[in-house]
Scaffold this motif. Structure first.
Motif, PDB file in Angstrom:
ATOM      1  N   ILE A 263       0.850  -1.178   0.000  1.00 39.77           N
ATOM      2  CA  ILE A 263       0.000   0.000   0.000  1.00 39.77           C
ATOM      3  C   ILE A 263       0.889   1.232   0.000  1.00 39.77           C
ATOM      4  O   ILE A 263       2.103   1.139   0.224  1.00 39.77           O
ATOM      5  N   GLU A 264       0.307   2.382  -0.257  1.00 39.81           N
ATOM      6  CA  GLU A 264       1.091   3.607  -0.419  1.00 39.81           C
ATOM      7  C   GLU A 264       1.983   3.898   0.780  1.00 39.81           C
ATOM      8  O   GLU A 264       3.119   4.356   0.618  1.00 39.81           O
ATOM      9  N   THR A 265       1.518   3.610   1.978  1.00 42.76           N
ATOM     10  CA  THR A 265       2.309   3.908   3.171  1.00 42.76           C
ATOM     11  C   THR A 265       3.514   2.990   3.332  1.00 42.76           C
ATOM     12  O   THR A 265       4.352   3.221   4.207  1.00 42.76           O
ATOM     13  N   ASP A 266       3.614   1.969   2.498  1.00 42.89           N
ATOM     14  CA  ASP A 266       4.798   1.102   2.515  1.00 42.89           C
ATOM     15  C   ASP A 266       5.975   1.741   1.772  1.00 42.89           C
ATOM     16  O   ASP A 266       7.097   1.233   1.831  1.00 42.89           O
ATOM     17  N   VAL A 267       5.726   2.827   1.056  1.00 41.75           N
ATOM     18  CA  VAL A 267       6.759   3.483   0.259  1.00 41.75           C
ATOM     19  C   VAL A 267       7.284   4.703   1.020  1.00 41.75           C
ATOM     20  O   VAL A 267       6.503   5.578   1.418  1.00 41.75           O
ATOM     21  N   ALA A 268       8.590   4.755   1.229  1.00 38.58           N
ATOM     22  CA  ALA A 268       9.212   5.840   1.987  1.00 38.58           C
ATOM     23  C   ALA A 268      10.057   6.716   1.079  1.00 38.58           C
ATOM     24  O   ALA A 268      10.549   6.268   0.035  1.00 38.58           O
ATOM     25  N   GLN A 269      10.254   7.960   1.481  1.00 35.99           N
ATOM     26  CA  GLN A 269      11.115   8.872   0.730  1.00 35.99           C
ATOM     27  C   GLN A 269      12.584   8.605   1.055  1.00 35.99           C
ATOM     28  O   GLN A 269      12.957   8.485   2.230  1.00 35.99           O
ATOM     29  N   LEU A 270      13.408   8.542   0.030  1.00 33.94           N
ATOM     30  CA  LEU A 270      14.846   8.407   0.247  1.00 33.94           C
ATOM     31  C   LEU A 270      15.382   9.601   1.037  1.00 33.94           C
ATOM     32  O   LEU A 270      16.298   9.459   1.851  1.00 33.94           O
ATOM     33  N   GLY A 271      14.791  10.765   0.822  1.00 29.64           N
ATOM     34  CA  GLY A 271      15.219  11.956   1.541  1.00 29.64           C
ATOM     35  C   GLY A 271      15.096  11.821   3.052  1.00 29.64           C
ATOM     36  O   GLY A 271      15.878  12.418   3.800  1.00 29.64           O
ATOM     37  N   ALA A 272      14.128  11.023   3.512  1.00 30.50           N
ATOM     38  CA  ALA A 272      13.970  10.809   4.951  1.00 30.50           C
ATOM     39  C   ALA A 272      15.150  10.037   5.521  1.00 30.50           C
ATOM     40  O   ALA A 272      15.539  10.238   6.678  1.00 30.50           O
TER      41      ALA A 272
END
Length: 321
Positions: A263-272
């Motif tokens: 789901i969308e919340t499984d994808v994180a920003q590399l910037g974080a």
């Protein structure tokens, strides 16, 4: 208005400068200091071309603008031009007046390579020694050169749908003094880092081609329908991206989400990860995957840098506009 023609870019922009610009803009995006505008990307019904616009605003760097361009698949054969064609326009965020026009072809290749290189720095295992390349076209050579600077790779293995193109990347490995081996896709299990850089609409790299502990950088999917890797791979991996909204709509994540694998919340920003707000890789056996969709802020960051360099060296053209 300042103009930096395409012919000047190679002598101005370095891989190191591109890496620094991309790392900073990813961090700014994750902290909320920079944001991208919605992407416009369309088939124009002529020459099988895809054309569109990517733009955004970086408050921290005061960089505002857009990149216009796309993919003309017949260019090389018909005109002796590369298939990717683009131009970057920068605007003064205080007044809205056009500030610069910059050739975007080489910059696109450098910023795309820098993005995967940043992902390798922050997500790949420190002891990664084998680099796998899926794809051997124009962009792949930039990807390979940038990646070789991030780890002490002892070997490069490569696969391409058209194997006659593999000498493109073998030449780069020879220049770097690293052994190269052409392989079938199942042999990618040997790789500790895999870069996929194709324009495919069906997956080549399957989940069982990737070993535990591998970092995968998917750099070719930037349009609805495109797909480089099996959706099941995203279910096995910790998934990172440049921008979540693009990843789930036009990146590799579009397929995994459509199949209900993530789901969308499984994808994180590399910037974080860059900012220290996300741990990134948490074990040596974890598969990490970077979905590099290509955001407008990347283009603006490298274009702004090249304008500064052109002004510094006195080679920027100035016109009254």
């Amino acid at each position: 208005m300042l103009i930096v023609p395409e012919r000047e870019i190679a002598d101005l922009m370095t891989r190191a400068a591109a890496f620094d610009a991309i790392e900073k803009v990813f961090a700014a995006m994750a902290s909320g200091d920079a944001y991208n505008f919605p992407v416009v990307r369309e088939e124009i019904g002529h020459e099988d071309a895809l054309y569109g616009f990517k733009g955004g605003f970086d408050r921290a760097g005061l960089t505002l603008g857009l990149k216009a361009g796309g993919y003309w698949p017949n260019n090389l054969e018909k005109r002796g031009l590369i298939n990717h064609q683009s131009t970057v326009f920068l605007f003064d965020p205080d007044s809205g007046k056009v500030k610069a026009m910059v050739g975007g072809n080489l910059l696109t290749a450098l910023r795309t390579a820098a993005a995967s290189s940043v992902s390798i720095k922050h997500l790949a295992r420190k002891d990664a020694s084998v680099l796998g390349m899926v794809g051997a076209g124009h962009q792949a050579t930039f990807q390979l050169r940038a990646a070789l600077e991030q780890r002490n790779f002892e070997k490069v293995i490569g696969w391409n749908y058209h194997p006659e193109m593999l000498p493109n990347i073998e030449k780069v490995t020879q220049e770097a003094g690293v052994p190269f081996e052409a392989v079938d896709l199942p042999a990618m299990t040997e790789a500790d880092v895999i870069i996929s850089i194709t324009s495919a609409f069906a997956p080549s790299l399957m989940a069982d081609h990737v070993s535990p502990g591998t970092h995968v950088a998917c750099m070719g999917t930037d349009t609805k329908g495109k797909q480089e890797v099996e959706a099941a791979l995203l279910g096995r991996a910790a998934v990172f991206t440049d921008e979540v909204a693009q990843s789930v709509s036009i990146g590799e994540a579009q397929h995994a989400i459509a199949e209900g694998i993530i789901i969308e919340t499984d994808v994180a920003q590399l910037g974080a990860v860059i900012n220290g707000d996300h741990p990134g890789r948490i074990s040596k056996d974890q598969i990490t995957l970077f979905d590099g969709t290509g955001v407008g802020l990347q283009d603006l960051a490298v274009a702004a840098k090249v304008v500064d360099l052109a002004v510094e060296k006195g080679i920027a053209l100035e016109v009254d506009f």
